[in-house]
Scaffold this motif. Structure first.
Motif, mmCIF file in Angstrom:
data_model
loop_
_atom_site.group_PDB
_atom_site.id
_atom_site.type_symbol
_atom_site.label_atom_id
_atom_site.label_comp_id
_atom_site.label_asym_id
_atom_site.label_seq_id
_atom_site.Cartn_x
_atom_site.Cartn_y
_atom_site.Cartn_z
ATOM 1 N N GLN A 198 71.512 57.611 8.399
ATOM 2 C CA GLN A 198 71.816 57.179 9.765
ATOM 3 C C GLN A 198 70.580 57.208 10.667
ATOM 4 N N LEU A 233 68.930 52.098 5.652
ATOM 5 C CA LEU A 233 69.498 52.387 6.965
ATOM 6 C C LEU A 233 70.956 51.962 7.047
ATOM 7 N N ASP A 234 71.819 52.870 7.475
ATOM 8 C CA ASP A 234 73.245 52.601 7.673
ATOM 9 C C ASP A 234 73.393 51.425 8.649
ATOM 10 N N HIS A 238 73.097 53.906 13.515
ATOM 11 C CA HIS A 238 71.782 54.355 13.089
ATOM 12 C C HIS A 238 70.808 54.441 14.251
#
Length: 294
Positions: A198, A233-234, A238
């Motif tokens: 995140q 990356l989410d 994030h």
């Protein structure tokens, strides 16, 4: 729009004066004089005032301007601790006088520590995962951990990772995951594993070496690393931070890089980090780019 950011809450640190390729700084109870290549203007104070105020002076080697020795006045320790405290959280750092003029902390980064803490508190997840690459002595790792995140701290220098662990313990925290590895190699493995974070923080040098001699050159490697970070990356929630200290990289270059690698992003901020001395001279200390979903 290009922004200028500087820390607002650090009462135990102060940039007193800058000029003639030097800076005079107060770290907790002690004042240091050390080189600063971007302070191309004149000092505001007389040389005698610097000599009187400073407890330690960094003197560069003739044959290697990147290294040198510290000259200490009586009562000046080689190691000490100082705190970073603001309304929401507090951190503690061990400082030491290194042969490369550094003391274990980059004060301009405090504005990013605040950002990390605030963004993690806004993420709707029980324990967000944060990856800190080229993590040095761990200021960003500590801020993320203080906000409740699960933190992975990656640096290629074992001694620096040990220093970061001391900072964690001094701050009364535990359970940061320490990784001594080449950042690019580690990220490639994380992509293959399907891991998602995140929060991702990058603070790469212009040049560097991994623990097994891996070569890092910013201009050659940063584009690939950012593309890999995009995969980690989410996509739903994030934050992302990139810091660059290379004089060859402007904020506009970083803006182009990030958009090329991440595509459409939310809430972008980019520009220069700086510290202002007591005479209102603003000392630039790198460019940054950061964005978040909150």
């Amino acid at each position: 729009m290009i922004q200028l950011l500087t820390p607002q809450h650090w009462k135990t640190y102060r940039l007193i004066d800058s000029g003639n390729f030097e800076k005079l700084e107060k770290f907790g109870d002690f004042i240091l004089s050390r080189p600063e290549p971007q302070a191309v203007w004149d000092k505001s104070m007389m040389e005698g005032e610097w000599q009187k105020m400073a407890s330690a002076f960094f003197k560069k080697e003739k044959n290697n301007p990147e290294k040198g020795q510290w000259e200490l006045k009586k009562g000046m320790p080689e190691r000490w601790f100082m705190n970073y405290k603001q309304s929401q959280f507090e951190l503690s750092f061990k400082l030491a006088l290194s042969s490369f003029k550094h003391v274990g902390i980059f004060p301009e980064q405090a504005t990013n520590w605040d950002y990390i803490y605030q963004k993690l508190k806004a993420i709707a997840q029980p324990q967000a995962k944060v990856l800190n690459l080229f993590a040095y002595t761990g200021g960003a790792s500590l801020a993320a951990k203080r906000a409740g995140a699960e933190v992975v701290h990656v640096d290629s220098v074992k001694q620096v990772v040990s220093w970061a662990r001391e900072n964690m313990e001094a701050s009364g925290m535990d359970n940061i995951r320490w990784i001594v590895d080449d950042a690019l190699k580690f990220v490639k493995r994380e992509v293959k594993r399907g891991n998602v974070y995140q929060g991702i923080i990058l603070d790469p040098p212009a040049y560097g070496r991994g623990p097994d001699g891996e070569k890092w050159v910013l201009e050659e490697n940063i584009n690939e690393l950012l593309k890999l970070c995009n995969q980690l990356l989410d996509k739903q929630q994030h934050f992302f931070i990139l810091n660059l200290y290379s004089l060859g990289f402007s904020a506009l270059i970083v803006d182009n890089l990030v958009h090329n690698c991440f595509g459409k992003i939310a809430n972008p901020e980019y520009g220069e980090l700086f510290l202002a001395d007591q005479f209102n001279k603003r000392l630039p200390l790198g460019v940054f780019y950061r964005f978040s979903t909150h």
